[in-house]
Design a protein around this motif. Sequence first.
Motif, PDB file in Angstrom:
ATOM      1  N   THR A  60       0.846  -1.182   0.000  1.00 17.05           N
ATOM      2  CA  THR A  60       0.000   0.000   0.000  1.00 17.05           C
ATOM      3  C   THR A  60       0.891   1.246   0.000  1.00 17.05           C
ATOM      4  N   PRO A  61       0.350   2.423  -0.369  1.00 21.84           N
ATOM      5  CA  PRO A  61       1.165   3.647  -0.331  1.00 21.84           C
ATOM      6  C   PRO A  61       1.805   3.894   1.034  1.00 21.84           C
ATOM      7  N   GLN A  62       1.053   3.653   2.109  1.00 22.42           N
ATOM      8  CA  GLN A  62       1.612   3.873   3.447  1.00 22.42           C
ATOM      9  C   GLN A  62       2.726   2.882   3.745  1.00 22.42           C
ATOM     10  N   GLN A  63       2.534   1.634   3.349  1.00 26.62           N
ATOM     11  CA  GLN A  63       3.580   0.629   3.538  1.00 26.62           C
ATOM     12  C   GLN A  63       4.820   0.980   2.727  1.00 26.62           C
ATOM     13  N   ASN A  64       4.604   1.531   1.536  1.00 19.11           N
ATOM     14  CA  ASN A  64       5.734   1.955   0.706  1.00 19.11           C
ATOM     15  C   ASN A  64       6.528   3.057   1.387  1.00 19.11           C
ATOM     16  N   MET A  94       8.442   1.534   4.167  1.00 22.32           N
ATOM     17  CA  MET A  94       9.546   0.731   3.636  1.00 22.32           C
ATOM     18  C   MET A  94      10.736   1.609   3.267  1.00 22.32           C
ATOM     19  N   LYS A  95      10.473   2.760   2.671  1.00 22.55           N
ATOM     20  CA  LYS A  95      11.565   3.669   2.307  1.00 22.55           C
ATOM     21  C   LYS A  95      12.298   4.161   3.552  1.00 22.55           C
ATOM     22  N   LEU A  96      11.556   4.414   4.621  1.00 20.72           N
ATOM     23  CA  LEU A  96      12.183   4.869   5.864  1.00 20.72           C
ATOM     24  C   LEU A  96      12.964   3.739   6.540  1.00 20.72           C
ATOM     25  N   ILE A 108      10.043   6.680  12.529  1.00 21.77           N
ATOM     26  CA  ILE A 108       9.081   6.521  11.438  1.00 21.77           C
ATOM     27  C   ILE A 108       7.712   7.041  11.880  1.00 21.77           C
ATOM     28  N   ALA A 109       7.326   6.691  13.098  1.00 23.31           N
ATOM     29  CA  ALA A 109       6.045   7.148  13.633  1.00 23.31           C
ATOM     30  C   ALA A 109       6.000   8.671  13.690  1.00 23.31           C
ATOM     31  N   TYR A 110       7.098   9.275  14.110  1.00 22.75           N
ATOM     32  CA  TYR A 110       7.158  10.743  14.211  1.00 22.75           C
ATOM     33  C   TYR A 110       7.057  11.390  12.828  1.00 22.75           C
ATOM     34  N   GLN A 119      15.946  -8.116   6.255  1.00 20.66           N
ATOM     35  CA  GLN A 119      15.657  -8.859   5.029  1.00 20.66           C
ATOM     36  C   GLN A 119      14.840  -8.012   4.060  1.00 20.66           C
ATOM     37  N   ALA A 120      13.891  -7.252   4.591  1.00 22.12           N
ATOM     38  CA  ALA A 120      13.059  -6.404   3.736  1.00 22.12           C
ATOM     39  C   ALA A 120      13.904  -5.356   3.029  1.00 22.12           C
ATOM     40  N   ALA A 121      14.807  -4.708   3.761  1.00 27.45           N
ATOM     41  CA  ALA A 121      15.658  -3.670   3.175  1.00 27.45           C
ATOM     42  C   ALA A 121      16.573  -4.240   2.102  1.00 27.45           C
ATOM     43  N   VAL A 122      17.128  -5.434   2.358  1.00 27.28           N
ATOM     44  CA  VAL A 122      18.002  -6.081   1.379  1.00 27.28           C
ATOM     45  C   VAL A 122      17.210  -6.453   0.128  1.00 27.28           C
TER      46      VAL A 122
END
Length: 240
Positions: A166-170, A173-175, A185-187, A214-217
């Motif tokens: 989703t856009p929010q998950q994206n 993920m970038k952060l 990230i919350a802030y 793992q997600a970042a890699v």
Amino acid sequence: MSKTSDPQEQVVIRSILVIDDHPLYCDALASALEKLFKSRSVKKATSLKEGLRMVGSRFQPDLVMLDLKLPDVTGLSGFLKVKDRLPDVPVLVISAESSDETISALLTAGAAGFIPKDASHKVLQRALLEIREGRRFVPPGYTPPKRPARSDVTVQQIAHKIADLTPQQNRIMKLICAGKPNKQIAYELSLAEATVKAHITALLRRLGVNNRTQAAVLVRSASLDGGQELSDAEARALLS
């Protein structure tokens, strides 16, 4: 340089959608397209979300000019979203990242062609003429990688997973890729930390990985930034 293929039907191009986050470049490209194609309808967008929002019953482009790197896109995910929405419309990709590996991955995924951002007006014109004739276009100097296209398939598989976020998950993920902890990230997103944790749990499940590392890699491996291979440490992170 056109990519050799069997003759295909001509593509009638009356309307074009340009998606590029640099306003000046976007305006200049739209102006050039109007002159070259004498197109009656050239619409511009500075993000993938904005561009896809324009597509509907009142506007169906015959050609999409897509910047590979947009603020709401990671790797091939933006291209795949456009193709999912407009499967029969040729997509000509424009990017400053013009490595042979990047071009090969895009062609394997179904791109109508690729133009480097520093290409001349003549190269642009040639590319558009090739696409109108039903052929694909690659820039002068492109050499298909000698390796099998297996790595390109892997990039596509990862990109499809990223495209499903989703856009929010994206944004989260970038952060995560930037090394930000949950509290930060919350802030930055004005969310409760518990909400961030819930989003991270969901995106890890969608990506098929067990943790943030793992997600970042995984996302980095599909970023197409120079076609760098994973280090031993990164490979271990994905396998852990």
